[in-house]
Structure formats: C-alpha cells, structure tokens
Design a protein around this motif. Sequence first.
Motif, PDB file in Angstrom:
ATOM      1  N   VAL A  35    -159.549   2.458  33.187  1.00  0.00           N
ATOM      2  CA  VAL A  35    -158.590   3.208  33.787  1.00  0.00           C
ATOM      3  C   VAL A  35    -157.852   4.345  32.521  1.00  0.00           C
ATOM      4  CG1 VAL A  35    -157.936   2.258  35.998  1.00  0.00           C
ATOM      5  CG2 VAL A  35    -156.537   1.848  33.846  1.00  0.00           C
ATOM      6  N   VAL A  36    -157.669   5.335  32.700  1.00  0.00           N
ATOM      7  CA  VAL A  36    -157.099   6.369  31.790  1.00  0.00           C
ATOM      8  C   VAL A  36    -155.553   6.652  32.658  1.00  0.00           C
ATOM      9  CG1 VAL A  36    -157.144   8.521  30.821  1.00  0.00           C
ATOM     10  CG2 VAL A  36    -159.244   7.269  30.903  1.00  0.00           C
ATOM     11  N   ASP A  37    -154.551   6.573  31.920  1.00  0.00           N
ATOM     12  CA  ASP A  37    -153.267   7.010  32.391  1.00  0.00           C
ATOM     13  C   ASP A  37    -153.151   8.285  32.330  1.00  0.00           C
ATOM     14  OD1 ASP A  37    -150.668   7.189  32.935  1.00  0.00           O
ATOM     15  OD2 ASP A  37    -149.804   5.858  31.488  1.00  0.00           O
ATOM     16  N   PRO A  38    -153.041   8.927  33.539  1.00  0.00           N
ATOM     17  CA  PRO A  38    -152.672  10.423  33.405  1.00  0.00           C
ATOM     18  C   PRO A  38    -151.608  10.968  32.512  1.00  0.00           C
ATOM     19  CG  PRO A  38    -152.961   9.767  35.836  1.00  0.00           C
ATOM     20  CD  PRO A  38    -152.991   8.244  34.833  1.00  0.00           C
ATOM     21  N   LEU A  39    -150.358  10.243  32.538  1.00  0.00           N
ATOM     22  CA  LEU A  39    -149.363  10.624  31.928  1.00  0.00           C
ATOM     23  C   LEU A  39    -149.518  10.317  30.198  1.00  0.00           C
ATOM     24  CD1 LEU A  39    -146.170   8.762  33.793  1.00  0.00           C
ATOM     25  CD2 LEU A  39    -147.280  11.336  33.976  1.00  0.00           C
ATOM     26  N   ALA A  40    -150.356   9.375  29.899  1.00  0.00           N
ATOM     27  CA  ALA A  40    -150.735   9.586  28.461  1.00  0.00           C
ATOM     28  C   ALA A  40    -151.440  10.772  28.272  1.00  0.00           C
ATOM     29  CB  ALA A  40    -151.679   8.257  28.101  1.00  0.00           C
ATOM     30  N   ILE A  41    -152.430  11.309  29.229  1.00  0.00           N
ATOM     31  CA  ILE A  41    -153.242  12.484  28.675  1.00  0.00           C
ATOM     32  C   ILE A  41    -152.190  13.625  28.845  1.00  0.00           C
ATOM     33  CG2 ILE A  41    -154.953  13.949  29.470  1.00  0.00           C
ATOM     34  CD1 ILE A  41    -155.894  11.408  28.493  1.00  0.00           C
ATOM     35  N   ILE A  42    -151.103  13.806  29.774  1.00  0.00           N
ATOM     36  CA  ILE A  42    -150.367  14.855  29.760  1.00  0.00           C
ATOM     37  C   ILE A  42    -149.585  14.798  28.569  1.00  0.00           C
ATOM     38  CG2 ILE A  42    -148.277  15.638  31.128  1.00  0.00           C
ATOM     39  CD1 ILE A  42    -149.479  14.654  33.770  1.00  0.00           C
ATOM     40  N   SER A  43    -149.163  13.608  28.232  1.00  0.00           N
ATOM     41  CA  SER A  43    -148.299  13.507  26.775  1.00  0.00           C
ATOM     42  C   SER A  43    -148.878  14.202  25.645  1.00  0.00           C
ATOM     43  CB  SER A  43    -147.738  12.063  26.630  1.00  0.00           C
ATOM     44  OG  SER A  43    -147.055  11.948  25.524  1.00  0.00           O
ATOM     45  N   SER A  44    -150.285  13.833  25.546  1.00  0.00           N
ATOM     46  CA  SER A  44    -151.119  14.203  24.330  1.00  0.00           C
ATOM     47  C   SER A  44    -151.437  15.727  24.497  1.00  0.00           C
ATOM     48  CB  SER A  44    -152.325  13.141  24.263  1.00  0.00           C
ATOM     49  OG  SER A  44    -151.915  11.902  24.147  1.00  0.00           O
ATOM     50  N   TYR A  45    -151.964  15.905  25.627  1.00  0.00           N
ATOM     51  CA  TYR A  45    -152.468  17.314  25.711  1.00  0.00           C
ATOM     52  C   TYR A  45    -151.865  18.293  26.897  1.00  0.00           C
ATOM     53  CZ  TYR A  45    -156.542  15.033  23.567  1.00  0.00           C
ATOM     54  OH  TYR A  45    -157.217  14.225  22.773  1.00  0.00           O
ATOM     55  N   GLY A  46    -151.193  17.711  27.620  1.00  0.00           N
ATOM     56  CA  GLY A  46    -150.570  18.579  28.672  1.00  0.00           C
ATOM     57  C   GLY A  46    -151.344  18.522  30.161  1.00  0.00           C
ATOM     58  N   ALA A  47    -150.662  18.934  31.123  1.00  0.00           N
ATOM     59  CA  ALA A  47    -151.035  18.607  32.378  1.00  0.00           C
ATOM     60  C   ALA A  47    -152.277  19.641  32.716  1.00  0.00           C
ATOM     61  CB  ALA A  47    -149.919  18.879  33.453  1.00  0.00           C
ATOM     62  N   ASP A  48    -152.214  20.853  32.167  1.00  0.00           N
ATOM     63  CA  ASP A  48    -153.229  21.679  32.341  1.00  0.00           C
ATOM     64  C   ASP A  48    -154.473  21.453  31.879  1.00  0.00           C
ATOM     65  OD1 ASP A  48    -151.622  23.610  33.851  1.00  0.00           O
ATOM     66  OD2 ASP A  48    -151.074  24.783  32.346  1.00  0.00           O
TER      67      ASP A  48
END
Length: 854
Positions: A635-648
């Motif tokens: 699984v990939v944590d969406p919050l980790a992605i948002i933290s690194s790259y942003g929600a967009d």
Amino acid sequence: MTRYTPAEIEAKWQAAWDKAGTFKAVRDESKPKYYVLEMFPYPSGKLHMGHVRNYTMGDVIARYKMSTGHNVLHPMGFDAFGMPAENAAMASGGHPKDWTYSNIDTMVEQMKPLGLSLDWSRMFATCDVEYYGQQQALFLDMLEKGLVYRKNAVVNWDPVDMTVLANEQVENGRGWRSGALVERRELTQWFFKISDMSDELLSALDGLENWPAKVRLMQENWIGKSRGLQFGFERTDGEAPIDVYTTRPDTLMGASFVGISPDHPIAKQLEKDNPEVAAFVAECRKGGTTEEAIETGEKLGYDTGIRVKHPLDPNWELPVWIANFILMDYGTGAIFACPAHDDRDFEFATKYDLPIIPVFEPANGDAVEGAYVPGKTDKVNYIKGYSAEGETTGEEAVNAAVDAAEQAGWGEGVTKFRLRDWGLSRQRYWGCPIPVVHCDDCGVVPEKKENLPVELPYDEDGKAIDFSVPGNPLDRHPSWRDCSCPSCGKPAQRETDTMDTFVDSSWYFARFTAPRAETPTDLADAEYWMNVDQYIGGIEHAILHLLYSRFFARAMNITGHLPEKSKEPFDALFTQGMVTHAIFKNAERTDDNGRAIYHYPSEVEDRDGGTFVKETGEKITVIPSAKMSKSKNNVVDPLAIISSYGADTARWFVLSDSPPERDVEWTASGAEAAHKHLSRVYRIAAEACEATGDGQGDEDLLREMNKAIRDVTLGVESFGFNASIAKLYGFTNTLAKSKAGAAAKKEAAKVLAQLMSPMTPHLAEDIWQMLGGEGLIVDAPWPVADEAMLIEANVTLPIQINGKRRAEISVPKDMPKEEVEKLALAHEAVVKALDGAQPKKLIVVPGRIVNVVI
C-alpha cells in the motif's frame, strides 16, 4: 514567484473554498441540479490510493458540472456498522463505537487535504443515532405496507462469531472474519419481500442505458428468471405427492431418482422417528448454503425407502433420496435428477451407483465423459427426449415439454426467479436495532414511532459491554432488552437482532438529500435532488448493493419517502478499476509460522542485481501490479504522497495513467513525473504573465486552445479523464513553444488553468490568480470552444500516382478544384513520374485526395 509549492498553495485555496462556502449545496429551483456520489467508505481508519482514485473521479465530474452552471450535490459519509468494529472491540477490550468514530475522524483528516469539492455539512455515519433512528422509522413503514415479514429459515451460521452470515460472507465454506466452518441452522428471521419485485427489477434493467452492460448482466443473472415445469410425483405408499419444479422437463426420460432437501417436510418428519435420518440431516446442516459450498462439497445422500411413480410411465418407480446439495428455499425443495445432464446429479449417482440415462448427445456425435451440460441455446441431438426428437435446442425442447405436460394435465408451466427474499436479521451488537418488541400476550409488536430511536446501549452505569464473550451482547443486556409492550404496557422484550449492514447502505443516497430531516427524507428535497445523476464505485458492489438499493428506492416510493421518478435511484453508473502496486516478498526467509514476509515499498530499494531490503540486504522477489492490500504491505499512504508532492500530483497521476475503468499501477517514477509536469505548468503560466512575443503566432495558439477546450470537454463528459489529460499535455507543449504575443499567451494560460481545474484544483486556482482571473476559478464558467476557430484553414491532401501514395500537398480548404490540379501537377514527385508526359486522368476529390493516372 515561479516555484511550485503545493504545500502552501493547497492549504491556501482549501481555506478560501471553506470561507466562501463554495461546495455547500443549497436547493435552488432556478438552476439545474446535478447529484454526483461515490460509494461511501467503511471507516477502517486508513485511506488508500483506491479511495483517492474513486473520489478524484467524482470530484472531476462535480467541479466540471459546477462550472457548467449546475447546482451540484456532492456529499460524503461513512458505512459504519458491522462486524469489523465488533471484532476490533473484542481484540482491544474497547468499544465498537469508540473505534468507529475515532477511525472516521482519522479518515476525514486524511480526505480533506485532497481538496475534494464535498459538502461536509451533510456528512453522517450510518451508526449515528440520527441516521439509524430514521432507518427504524422506515422499517416500520415498510412493515405496515407488507414489505417486511418474519419466518423460519435455514441460514449460514458462524459458530465462532455466533451470527448469521450472508452467502457473500462465506468464503470456501468458512466465515469471512472468524475462519470457522459455517453450518446450516434454522432460525426465525426478518425478511424484506424483494422477491415480489423480481420481475420489475429484471425488466427495469433495460432502461438503465448509462450503466455498464456487464453490471446489468450480473444483476440479470442474479435475479435469474426461468420458465419450467411444476408437477407432483405420485408416491407408491399412497401419501401426498412430492411436488418438484424443474427447468429441464425435456430430460424427464433420463430421471434416475427424486431428491429432497434435508430441510424438506418429509425429511423433517422422518428424522423424528428414525435416528439414522436424524444423524444424516444433522451432518448435512454442518455445510453452508452457498452455491460455492454446494458445488465444491462432497455430495451425500440417504435413501428414504420411499418410492414414486414416473409421470410418463406408472410402472417406472424412482427412489427418493435426501441429498445435501438440495436447498429448501428454491423451487419446492425437491428435484428429479438426470445425472447424464447435471454435474451434481452425476457425482451423486456415481457415488451411489444410480442409473445414468442419456437423453441427448452432441449434435456432432462427439463422445462425452461425465455429464453433458450444453447451453439451452445449443443444438443437440435428442435420443430419448420428452416431446423432443432429433436436432433441436434445449430451449425449444423445454417449451415443448411444458406444453405437452400441460395438455396432458399432469404438470403446469411456471416462471420462477432465482432471487430469494432478503434476510436482514444479524445476531450482533454493532448494527441498527430492529424496532419491534416481543410480548407474551400481544406477540410481535412494532415499536411506536414516538419511542424511536431504539438506541444501542453504550456504557450503562459506567461499565462497558463485554465483547470478549461470543454471541450477541444485546442478549446479555437485560436493562436494554427488557421493556414494556407498546400495545398493552406489560413486561416484554426487545428484538435483540440488528439489521444487516446492507440495509444501511441501501438508502443513504436518499438521506443525503436532507440529512437532518426529522423523517427519513424531505420529499421536496428528494424531488429536487434525486436521482443520483452519476454514481461511482467498485465492480465488487455490482450485484447486492445495487440490487438492494433499487429495491429500497421502490419501497421508499411505496411508503411515501421518494417520488415515483426515483424507483431507479442511479441514472448513470461508473465502475472504476483498482489501484495496483508491486508486491515485495522476502526471498530469503519466512516468519516464525512459515508464512511469507512482505515489505513496504519504502523498505526496499533497487540495486545492481535486483531489489533488496534496505536495512538487511535480503533479496526481494518482486510480484508486479497486484491489488493494493494491507496484508501484502503493498500500500502507498496518500498522506505521504501529499506531503512529498502535493494532492494535485496524486490526483493527476491516478487520472492520467490509465482509462478509469481499468486498473492503474502506482509507481514512484510515475508520481515524480506527474509532479515535474505540474511544476512545468506553473512555470509556463508564470512566463505567460511576462510574455513579449511578436504576436505572429496568435492565431495558431488560439486555434490550438479551442481544440483543447473541445477535446478536454469531450473527455470529461465521457469519463475519458486520461484522454483529457493527454490533450492537456499536448496543449501545454504548444503553449510553451508558442511565439504568440502576451495577450494570446495569457488567455491560453488562463484557459489551460480552467481545463486543469477539475483535476488539479489548487494549482489551477493559483495560476488563475497569478494571471488576473476574476474571483475563484471554481466559480468561473467553463470555457466554450469557438466553432469558427475549429475550422482548419488548410487541408492536407494525399497525392496518389497509379493508386500508390507518393506525396501530399497542403492547400486552403476552399481552394478551387482547378487550382488544386495545378499545384498537384507542379509537385516534384508528380513531375518526376510524368517525365514530360501528360496524365491520362487527374481526379481531385475536394478535401480528400488527388489521384493521378499515368
């Protein structure tokens, strides 16, 4: 500022939307409405990328419809009752309510950074007393209208969780949570009369044109309409005939035995007096009632000693067996078996050495091993059919057999449905209490509406309910269970069964139209907002959830809670694919129990020679593109992605990489590429603010801008989000290379922001503000393509010489035919081919092609 900083941008614009109340849905009769809904989640406490993809798709549609002048309802809630919360309470010593609401808080915190256009003021969970209290009121209205009833039924019983399981909760004969072998048990249960609507639910599928064909077919097969023959086998002992229903009366001449269910009245009567029968049926009841359990389980039988006469030959006697693969709730609970043409009958007859008599054979004469079971529309050769001879289809033979039996007066043609009534009783705490009372004098009494809600006990006298003991805690809670009869006032007991959680999710879409109403719905709001214009969710819900919701919509119409137009609640349905990711399995060791060890993506790295665990250097076996699963740690944590790259970036990636109905594989390189592209778009927009081009490329840029408007719009409207994004990539490149002047570049950049706003709303808002756009981009009208700019000034014509394409010319679209001929003859390829001669023919098809024959 030309640097793209999503953390700052996204927080800023989410605050601006909240302050403006941008997504709050208010009934407005002056505007056309649009209701978009994603299937609401279970509050597991962890948002995953599948959620992100699902909600982003809905968000694109919602934002697009807002910009096209629609009044949009886009709500969110939680499907919050059920066994997982109770199991968590058992494991932790806590309470399901605390576990559930804590998870809801966590998931809301995870969702909000995505910038979804949700009306959070309408949010509810199905475990809210306000919600399930109205569900109880709805139940009482359905009870009054005869849509609910109570009867004894054989059910799947989980002996560990001590609760009834739906067929879908039985996996490989075991309970989906406990893993215990499921048993059959007869209990008094509450049922919804969904079978009364079988024909209507089936026929109405034809009108659901905006549903996937595969979903409609799955529902059609589940409802299962079939025409067959019902008749009675006369018993040789003079007792009442044994009624059977068969969909294959054409195979009567291949009858081998009559089988009855272990729950058939004859079997029940025999077990009272015969210990062997009692022991056999007790063994049968240890098996599940699912089709899977019946198909895969060993076929067991008991010869009752009863004999019956064949309806076509009174001298032909058939034995009557109790068989464990026959269910009481379909047909009559009794069958005649034709082992030559039924796999289960064949297995049974082989085991007990019963006759196997072929009725038909393949039309091509091929040899057959085992049972020969062709489709009803396949042609076969009847060698011993009832009212069928030679080559014909099973369908034709069945109809002929039914007609012949009716004419002879010993059988009746009957249409039946596979769909059974919906058993809603569950023996657990964490569910909606069924609002009835059991009184010794009055019997089963509906609770008075003024006494609703019948609220679940929470923490009486400071002592929490003990969930560590198997069984239903409500049975062990006398201060909640014991009550007064609503009819006579004498001491009585509440119903301790709670409702199947499918009930909770079968009407939530209607509640969203007026979530704080003091009745299940507010008819004025339901009239305005219903139906759901676009419903989005997984294919795994294609049968029961959607079927039950369709039933509930009809029931709510009958009880006055939904208008006539809403009998079909979902006008359009889209089933999205999954988000997948590679699985990283340790290739060198297992855990202490010998089970495979799986590593999170963040724990591994690629090196020369393969993939390895970062800390230990252990070799990894990479399993590509599998469904994200917590049990496999992929699984990939969406919050980790948002933290690194942003929600967009997360939104752009899940929309861009694959058609939305297909699976999409999440990769770190894909996310990185998406982020780089959005950074580039931001930089290009900033450059457009300071553009100094000479303006010679204005018309070309604006022409491409209008093409982008047309193509992106078509993509969004057809759920081709990846196609829209492909067009946006192309238009971004065009803008970056354009030599147009400042005004044209600025206009094109603003349109680019508008076209991206449903997918990347935060970035779009910032670019819009940067370029001087008025107000919020979310409130700006969607751009409309100028049809005149879509007309190409020039057209490219291929030149064929003796039927082979040799060249092409670009000419004005309205150039006269004679001028086109001159240009074609002057082309060097034509000049070379003619070599000074004149063409035999020169044919110009305007706007299409030039043909030269030499």
